[in-house]
Write an enzyme that holds these catalytic residues in place. Structure first.
Site, PDB file in Angstrom:
ATOM      1  N   HIS A   1       0.803  -1.235   0.000  1.00  0.00           N
ATOM      2  CA  HIS A   1       0.000   0.000   0.000  1.00  0.00           C
ATOM      3  C   HIS A   1       0.830   1.277   0.000  1.00  0.00           C
ATOM      4  O   HIS A   1       0.267   2.370  -0.030  1.00  0.00           O
ATOM      5  CB  HIS A   1      -0.969   0.027   1.190  1.00  0.00           C
TER       6      HIS A   1
HETATM    7  C1  UD1 Z   1      -2.681   5.716   5.311  1.00  0.00           C
HETATM    8  C2  UD1 Z   1      -1.474   6.350   5.993  1.00  0.00           C
HETATM    9  C3  UD1 Z   1      -0.312   5.373   6.006  1.00  0.00           C
HETATM   10  C4  UD1 Z   1      -0.725   4.034   6.587  1.00  0.00           C
HETATM   11  C5  UD1 Z   1      -1.969   3.516   5.888  1.00  0.00           C
HETATM   12  C6  UD1 Z   1      -2.456   2.275   6.569  1.00  0.00           C
HETATM   13  C7  UD1 Z   1      -1.174   8.788   5.740  1.00  0.00           C
HETATM   14  C8  UD1 Z   1      -0.462   9.842   5.002  1.00  0.00           C
HETATM   15  N1  UD1 Z   1      -1.026   7.536   5.258  1.00  0.00           N
HETATM   16  O1  UD1 Z   1      -2.335   5.494   3.949  1.00  0.00           O
HETATM   17  O2  UD1 Z   1       0.740   5.898   6.786  1.00  0.00           O
HETATM   18  O3  UD1 Z   1       0.331   3.131   6.432  1.00  0.00           O
HETATM   19  O4  UD1 Z   1      -3.006   4.502   5.953  1.00  0.00           O
HETATM   20  O5  UD1 Z   1      -3.337   1.548   5.773  1.00  0.00           O
HETATM   21  O6  UD1 Z   1      -1.836   9.058   6.698  1.00  0.00           O
HETATM   22  N2  UD1 Z   1      -9.630   4.474   0.731  1.00  0.00           N
HETATM   23  C9  UD1 Z   1     -10.820   3.809   0.608  1.00  0.00           C
HETATM   24  N3  UD1 Z   1     -11.474   3.415   1.735  1.00  0.00           N
HETATM   25  C10 UD1 Z   1     -11.006   3.670   2.980  1.00  0.00           C
HETATM   26  C11 UD1 Z   1      -9.792   4.358   3.099  1.00  0.00           C
HETATM   27  C12 UD1 Z   1      -9.113   4.758   1.973  1.00  0.00           C
HETATM   28  O7  UD1 Z   1     -11.299   3.562  -0.494  1.00  0.00           O
HETATM   29  O8  UD1 Z   1     -11.647   3.266   3.981  1.00  0.00           O
HETATM   30  C13 UD1 Z   1      -8.892   4.866  -0.498  1.00  0.00           C
HETATM   31  C14 UD1 Z   1      -9.226   6.267  -0.967  1.00  0.00           C
HETATM   32  O9  UD1 Z   1      -9.259   6.253  -2.355  1.00  0.00           O
HETATM   33  C15 UD1 Z   1      -8.009   7.073  -0.501  1.00  0.00           C
HETATM   34  C16 UD1 Z   1      -6.884   6.057  -0.564  1.00  0.00           C
HETATM   35  O10 UD1 Z   1      -7.500   4.817  -0.227  1.00  0.00           O
HETATM   36  O11 UD1 Z   1      -7.764   8.181  -1.318  1.00  0.00           O
HETATM   37  C17 UD1 Z   1      -5.740   6.348   0.392  1.00  0.00           C
HETATM   38  O12 UD1 Z   1      -6.214   6.514   1.731  1.00  0.00           O
HETATM   39  P1  UD1 Z   1      -5.408   7.431   2.765  1.00  0.00           P
HETATM   40  O13 UD1 Z   1      -5.972   7.256   4.127  1.00  0.00           O
HETATM   41  O14 UD1 Z   1      -5.250   8.803   2.261  1.00  0.00           O
HETATM   42  O15 UD1 Z   1      -3.944   6.846   2.725  1.00  0.00           O
HETATM   43  P2  UD1 Z   1      -3.451   5.344   2.846  1.00  0.00           P
HETATM   44  O16 UD1 Z   1      -2.735   5.008   1.589  1.00  0.00           O
HETATM   45  O17 UD1 Z   1      -4.558   4.472   3.301  1.00  0.00           O
HETATM   46  N1  UDP Z   2      -4.134  -5.827   8.166  1.00  0.00           N
HETATM   47  C1  UDP Z   2      -5.413  -6.344   8.272  1.00  0.00           C
HETATM   48  N2  UDP Z   2      -6.045  -6.764   7.122  1.00  0.00           N
HETATM   49  C2  UDP Z   2      -5.464  -6.700   5.905  1.00  0.00           C
HETATM   50  C3  UDP Z   2      -4.154  -6.172   5.814  1.00  0.00           C
HETATM   51  C4  UDP Z   2      -3.522  -5.727   6.960  1.00  0.00           C
HETATM   52  O1  UDP Z   2      -5.953  -6.431   9.367  1.00  0.00           O
HETATM   53  O2  UDP Z   2      -6.088  -7.104   4.919  1.00  0.00           O
HETATM   54  C5  UDP Z   2      -3.458  -5.371   9.398  1.00  0.00           C
HETATM   55  C6  UDP Z   2      -2.069  -5.919   9.602  1.00  0.00           C
HETATM   56  O3  UDP Z   2      -2.096  -7.194  10.202  1.00  0.00           O
HETATM   57  C7  UDP Z   2      -1.411  -4.870  10.490  1.00  0.00           C
HETATM   58  C8  UDP Z   2      -2.084  -3.600  10.025  1.00  0.00           C
HETATM   59  O4  UDP Z   2      -3.261  -3.981   9.301  1.00  0.00           O
HETATM   60  O5  UDP Z   2      -1.709  -5.059  11.851  1.00  0.00           O
HETATM   61  C9  UDP Z   2      -1.138  -2.872   9.147  1.00  0.00           C
HETATM   62  O6  UDP Z   2      -1.789  -1.871   8.482  1.00  0.00           O
HETATM   63  P1  UDP Z   2      -1.267  -1.270   7.118  1.00  0.00           P
HETATM   64  O7  UDP Z   2      -0.407  -2.257   6.425  1.00  0.00           O
HETATM   65  O8  UDP Z   2      -2.458  -0.772   6.427  1.00  0.00           O
HETATM   66  O9  UDP Z   2      -0.439  -0.004   7.612  1.00  0.00           O
HETATM   67  P2  UDP Z   2       1.028   0.224   8.208  1.00  0.00           P
HETATM   68  O10 UDP Z   2       1.237  -0.695   9.350  1.00  0.00           O
HETATM   69  O11 UDP Z   2       1.995   0.017   7.085  1.00  0.00           O
HETATM   70  O12 UDP Z   2       0.985   1.658   8.605  1.00  0.00           O
END
Ligand code: UD1
Ligand code: UDP
Length: 347
Positions: free
Chosen positions: A203
């Site tokens: 991601h």
């Molecule tokens: C965010 C965090 C990242 C973390 C990750 C965990 C920031 C800058 N980034 O990244 O540090 O590792 O979460 O997963 O805060 N979207 C959906 N449904 C949702 C949420 C998001 O469709 O419930 C889609 C939207 O199109 C959105 C994109 O995902 O634009 C990115 O979501 P966003 O929360 O901005 O950043 P992440 O890549 O999820």
């Molecule tokens: N995770 C989850 N379901 C998924 C993928 C990840 O529950 O399908 C959990 C994973 O086990 C970990 C957390 O989400 O505890 C990590 O989140 P993510 O990778 O989104 O973010 P990061 O840790 O890189 O910020």
């Protein structure tokens, strides 16, 4: 004490679970969800499975560019903090929700506690690196998960407000890992058996926002010697190529399922921070598709291999990474009580 916990994204709900349970034994907690993540399988499911009370307030900020998303959170959090007058605010990790919570509380002179402080990738391109540096510098209490994190904080002259507690995700895994064994439908649901598949998660913007790079990763990984299970983060879905070979693409799964998928995987391939740690705690070899990591202990112990995502040798590198024995303990244990004790000392 009245403590406000600010969360917004999937990994923060997982960190909140054990902290909240411990905190509520002694103090009043109010949970504010910024709404950064909102799909049921990126948010609500985790509250349910980790036994976290429904958030008291959901700001419903949703997705957006960094400035807009963080700015809207800052405005809304400030209003709530003024209204609720907490004794302390707690923020988790390094997302935009972390940054907004830390900024809003420090401007109002409300003591701010940063859980998972001191992590550094030394890669300024990562949005998380900016968020965590700012959060550490403006928070009042820094709870560090590892010795490396403590060392990073000392180098930035922040050690006088830092405490080594261990990593809260040890408690999260501990809480549900046994239940996951009995309650998860994976990997059997996909017709797969323990040790006979790879688990893939991706991601990071640097890996998934460029469709060509993502396509190159997927093409190589679909040529591995065992099937690949790939729960697709919503960000990643937008850039997926039309064809993904033999991979098992599934929607993001809840915590019970991901623990079971990790524990039973032959190896894990990821760019997730949380999964690098969980893989280590569960003793599953991890391959991290990044050039650097905040979790350097896992690499030094030989259980996590860093792989440049631009490499054309992914299959060989992953197949030949075979750590033996058991990973030495580096993340501590029974972490939540240490965090609550540290919090009580500053309020
Ligand atoms: C965010 C965090 C990242 C973390 C990750 C965990 C920031 C800058 N980034 O990244 O540090 O590792 O979460 O997963 O805060 N979207 C959906 N449904 C949702 C949420 C998001 O469709 O419930 C889609 C939207 O199109 C959105 C994109 O995902 O634009 C990115 O979501 P966003 O929360 O901005 O950043 P992440 O890549 O999820
Ligand atoms: N995770 C989850 N379901 C998924 C993928 C990840 O529950 O399908 C959990 C994973 O086990 C970990 C957390 O989400 O505890 C990590 O989140 P993510 O990778 O989104 O973010 P990061 O840790 O890189 O910020």
């Amino acid at each position: 004490m009245r403590v406000l916990s600010v969360v917004g994204a999937r990994p923060q709900f997982i960190k909140l679970g054990p902290f909240s349970r411990e905190l509520r034994n002694y103090h009043q907690e109010i949970i504010i969800h910024t709404g950064q993540h909102y799909d049921a399988n990126m948010s609500g499911l985790f509250f349910e499975q980790l036994g976290i009370p429904e958030p008291d307030i959901n700001l419903q900020i949703g997705s957006g560019n960094h400035g807009k998303q963080t700015g809207r959170m800052l405005i809304a959090l400030e209003e709530e903090f003024i209204r609720l007058k907490p004794d302390a605010v707690v923020v988790f990790g390094d997302t935009n929700s972390t940054l907004a919570g830390a900024l809003a509380s420090s401007k109002l002179h409300i003591p701010c506690v940063h859980i998972e402080a001191g992590l550094r990738s030394f890669n300024p391109i990562m949005p998380e690196e900016i968020n965590r540096i700012v959060a550490d510098h403006i928070s009042d209490l820094l709870l560090a998960p590892t010795h490396t994190a403590m060392h990073n904080l000392k180098r930035e002259d922040l050690d006088n407000k830092s405490t080594l507690t261990g990593d809260i995700m040890v408690d999260s895994v501990q809480y549900l890992v046994k239940k996951a064994e009995h309650n998860s439908v994976y990997p059997e649901k996909l017709g797969l058996r323990s040790g006979n598949y790879y688990l893939l998660t991706l991601h990071r913007p640097s890996n998934v926002d460029d469709p060509q790079l993502l396509q190159n990763l997927i093409r190589q990984l679909s040529e591995l010697d065992y099937p690949v299970v790939f729960p697709v983060h919503p960000r990643t879905r937008k850039s997926l190529p039309d064809s993904v070979g033999e991979m098992h693409l599934i929607d993001p799964v809840g915590y019970l399922d991901i623990l079971s998928l990790q524990r039973n995987a032959r190896k894990i391939i990821t760019d997730s921070g949380g999964i690098q740690k969980e893989a280590y705690i569960l003793g599953t070899p991890c391959n991290t598709l990044r050039s650097e990591t905040e979790w350097t202990e896992t690499v030094e112990a030989g259980w996590n291999q860093l792989i440049n995502p631009k490499s054309d040798e992914l299959v060989t590198l992953i197949k030949t990474h075979n750590p033996v024995g058991k990973p030495p303990e580096v993340f501590g244990e029974k972490v939540a009580p240490k965090m609550v004790t540290a919090l009580e000392r500053i309020c």
